[in-house]
Design a protein around this motif. Structure first.
Motif, PDB file in Angstrom:
ATOM      1  N   LEU A 183      57.976 -68.953  -0.171  1.00  0.00           N
ATOM      2  CA  LEU A 183      58.983 -67.903   0.049  1.00  0.00           C
ATOM      3  C   LEU A 183      60.132 -68.030  -0.945  1.00  0.00           C
ATOM      4  O   LEU A 183      60.522 -67.060  -1.592  1.00  0.00           O
ATOM      5  CB  LEU A 183      59.527 -67.999   1.482  1.00  0.00           C
ATOM      6  N   LEU A 184      60.667 -69.265  -1.084  1.00  0.00           N
ATOM      7  CA  LEU A 184      61.852 -69.445  -1.927  1.00  0.00           C
ATOM      8  C   LEU A 184      61.547 -69.204  -3.403  1.00  0.00           C
ATOM      9  O   LEU A 184      62.411 -68.784  -4.159  1.00  0.00           O
ATOM     10  CB  LEU A 184      62.422 -70.855  -1.733  1.00  0.00           C
ATOM     11  N   VAL A 195      65.947 -73.795   5.684  1.00  0.00           N
ATOM     12  CA  VAL A 195      65.582 -72.905   4.568  1.00  0.00           C
ATOM     13  C   VAL A 195      66.833 -72.191   4.049  1.00  0.00           C
ATOM     14  O   VAL A 195      67.004 -72.021   2.835  1.00  0.00           O
ATOM     15  CB  VAL A 195      64.486 -71.897   4.995  1.00  0.00           C
ATOM     16  N   LEU A 196      67.724 -71.812   4.970  1.00  0.00           N
ATOM     17  CA  LEU A 196      68.985 -71.194   4.537  1.00  0.00           C
ATOM     18  C   LEU A 196      69.801 -72.187   3.704  1.00  0.00           C
ATOM     19  O   LEU A 196      70.346 -71.829   2.658  1.00  0.00           O
ATOM     20  CB  LEU A 196      69.795 -70.728   5.748  1.00  0.00           C
ATOM     21  N   GLN A 197      69.861 -73.436   4.165  1.00  0.00           N
ATOM     22  CA  GLN A 197      70.599 -74.451   3.403  1.00  0.00           C
ATOM     23  C   GLN A 197      69.983 -74.643   2.008  1.00  0.00           C
ATOM     24  O   GLN A 197      70.695 -74.676   1.003  1.00  0.00           O
ATOM     25  CB  GLN A 197      70.606 -75.789   4.141  1.00  0.00           C
ATOM     26  N   ALA A 198      68.646 -74.704   1.969  1.00  0.00           N
ATOM     27  CA  ALA A 198      67.974 -74.941   0.685  1.00  0.00           C
ATOM     28  C   ALA A 198      68.202 -73.776  -0.271  1.00  0.00           C
ATOM     29  O   ALA A 198      68.182 -73.953  -1.487  1.00  0.00           O
ATOM     30  CB  ALA A 198      66.488 -75.158   0.914  1.00  0.00           C
ATOM     31  N   ASP A 236      65.608 -62.936   8.705  1.00  0.00           N
ATOM     32  CA  ASP A 236      64.385 -62.233   9.102  1.00  0.00           C
ATOM     33  C   ASP A 236      63.235 -62.521   8.150  1.00  0.00           C
ATOM     34  O   ASP A 236      62.096 -62.698   8.573  1.00  0.00           O
ATOM     35  CB  ASP A 236      64.637 -60.715   9.157  1.00  0.00           C
ATOM     36  N   GLU A 237      63.557 -62.545   6.848  1.00  0.00           N
ATOM     37  CA  GLU A 237      62.496 -62.840   5.869  1.00  0.00           C
ATOM     38  C   GLU A 237      61.954 -64.251   6.066  1.00  0.00           C
ATOM     39  O   GLU A 237      60.755 -64.502   5.913  1.00  0.00           O
ATOM     40  CB  GLU A 237      63.035 -62.667   4.445  1.00  0.00           C
ATOM     41  N   ILE A 238      62.846 -65.178   6.396  1.00  0.00           N
ATOM     42  CA  ILE A 238      62.405 -66.561   6.630  1.00  0.00           C
ATOM     43  C   ILE A 238      61.489 -66.608   7.839  1.00  0.00           C
ATOM     44  O   ILE A 238      60.398 -67.197   7.802  1.00  0.00           O
ATOM     45  CB  ILE A 238      63.623 -67.493   6.834  1.00  0.00           C
TER      46      ILE A 238
END
Lengths: 343, 170
Positions: free
Chosen positions: B124-125, B157-160, B134-136
């Motif tokens: 994803l990233l 994932v937000l942190q990354a 939502d995408e995550i």
């Protein structure tokens, strides 16, 4: 882990694959994404002696032909469909349906042709028969039906779960089939027999090569909804797809296709409700009436723990929303016109 | 008497897989799944074998940069292709940004789903460097976790992706 040895063929064209399938007869199966066939081989629902993998064949990108028809290679991945600008612009209902299938990994693997050619499912049939259910059921060539012990020998009430098939039928799409006799075309609807034992009307050596979606008529609108327990990574409880066109007044229905999937051995078209809809003014009251008529017309099989009345009630509610969305899109007042996914 | 040379069984075949940048040649039978080959022949046991029917996502690997389920992929169909597994994420002892974020957010409990989560999130990233919540969730829809309740994983994932989520466990 698959517990028996089989032979693997990797032909370079569909024609070669078709010839191989015909030569090997009923003991051969065709493998595309593998997300349906391989788990079925693991639980030994099927035990092909030869697997003909299409893994060496690269699908062509979807294209719009000169008459506006969108041609989609049957080997196109579901993830490609949901992300394709052409599909989202030309047939957003298909992008939405592909988006609703299982989880991301399965959409990255599974193909559109494979999604259409998936086996029907049943809680009992899809388990390994080595512990609770020793004797094979009718579909496995045996003498018993576990969920419906009084069923006749030729009756299997397994359910066809494709999320894309109802959308394609509502869009009036066709499939192209490569076989020993060359290539033929037929409506997606005619791909299905309605029998749980042999759900697909494909002859020996026949393989889907493409799906053809006709151009949308003026004032066309669509609605799609997949009901399920969790809302992701699972098969549907009921899949509703509607494609309708309105007259110039923006209210009267000129024609409609209303399809419900994941409730019977094949996707079901609600022809009586379609007829009642044609010529009717689609206001809020009429839409509620049509949704109730749809829930009455469909005769769902209870499956995967859902009772018939529960599925019917669910259809009554969601069909009203699907019809409202389709009408709004046909009027050009829809909110998600560009295939926008509402999660 | 001359010894009969050892031949692989007729339906076995030699395939080459590029796993995390390193080529491996293995003899596989058609029935061998990619996850079996990775774990038992190549010895990379980071990839987990869970449900074997596509409902858990623990076996996720990146095949030509696409997240796929290695329990439902025939190894013989992957000849000559590029694979990435969880072992390929860190550079030596240095964890990837995403792996470090998983630790910082407490997104790992029993750890069985973690390799699959990491690879789905990595895919994803690499495609969407700043995904929305939502995408995550949508990208991780195919990965089940029975411990964390997912919030910590989404936060990781937000942190990354450097979206203003501070590490919880520092």
């Amino acid at each position: 882990m698959i517990l028996y040895d089989f032979d693997l063929e990797r032909p370079n064209t569909l024609e070669e694959a078709s010839a191989l399938l015909r030569d090997k007869g009923a003991d051969a199966r065709v493998l595309a994404g593998g997300t349906d066939l391989l788990p079925n081989m693991r639980v030994e629902v099927v035990r092909p002696a030869t697997v003909v993998s299409l893994g060496a064949i690269t699908p062509r990108d979807p294209v719009r032909e000169t008459d506006g028809t969108v041609r989609i290679d049957a080997l196109t991945r579901l993830a490609t469909l949901e992300g394709s600008d052409l599909i989202r612009a030309a047939c957003p209902m298909l992008a939405e349906a592909a988006h609703r299938v299982a989880g991301n990994q399965i959409r990255q693997m599974g193909t559109l042709g494979g999604n259409l050619c998936q086996e029907t499912r049943c809680l009992y049939y899809n388990q390994k028969h080595d512990y609770q259910f020793k004797a094979p059921c009718y579909k496995r060539g045996g003498e018993v039906c576990y969920p419906y012990p009084n069923n006749d020998r030729d009756t299997c009430w397994s359910v066809y779960m494709s999320d894309t098939a109802p959308a394609l039928i509502a869009l009036g799409a066709e499939v192209e089939i490569v076989g020993p006799g060359g290539t033929r075309r037929q409506p997606v609807e005619q791909l299905f027999t309605g029998s749980g034992l042999t759900p697909h009307a494909l002859g020996a050596g026949e393989i889907l090569s493409a799906v053809l979606v006709p151009p949308a008529e003026p004032r066309f609108g669509w609605g799609y909804h997949k009901s399920s327990r969790r809302g992701g990574l699972e098969f549907g409880m009921a899949v509703m797809a509607v494609g309708l066109t309105l007259d110039g007044d923006g209210a009267t229905c000129r024609g409609a296709r209303m399809v419900i999937g994941a409730v019977r051995e094949k996707p079901i078209r609600l022809t009586a409700t379609e007829q009642a809809m044609t010529g009717a003014k689609l206001d809020e009251a009429k839409i509620a009436e049509l949704a109730a008529a749809a829930a009455k017309e469909i005769n769902p099989l209870p499956h995967h723990g859902f009772t018939k009345s529960y599925i019917r009630d669910n259809i009554k509610i969601h069909m009203r929303r699907v019809l409202s969305e389709a009408t709004a899109r046909a009027r050009g007042t829809g909110t998600a016109e560009n295939g926008g996914h509402h999660d | 008497m001359t010894e009969t040379p050892k031949r692989p069984k007729s339906n076995s075949r030699l395939i080459a897989l590029c796993v995390n940048g390193e080529w491996h040649e293995v003899t596989v039978k058609p029935r061998h799944m990619l996850v079996e080959v990775l774990r038992e022949m190549i010895g990379l046991t980071g990839t987990k074998d869970g449900c074997e029917q596509g409902t858990c996502g623990a076996c996720t690997v990146l095949l030509d940069e696409r997240p796929v389920l290695s329990c439902m992929t025939l190894a013989a169909d992957c000849d000559g292709r590029q694979l990435r597994t969880v072992e390929g994420l860190a550079e030596g002892e240095k964890l990837s940004v995403l792996q470090q974020a998983f630790l910082d957010q407490g997104a790992v409990q029993c750890g069985f789903c973690t390799p699959g989560m990491l690879l789905s999130a990595t895919a994803l990233l690499e495609r969407t460097p700043k995904p929305t919540t939502d995408e995550i969730k949508k990208a991780l829809e195919g990965n089940l976790c029975r411990c964390t309740g997912y919030n910590a994983i989404v936060a990781a994932v937000l942190q990354a992706s450097d979206q203003g989520v501070t590490p919880l466990m520092k």
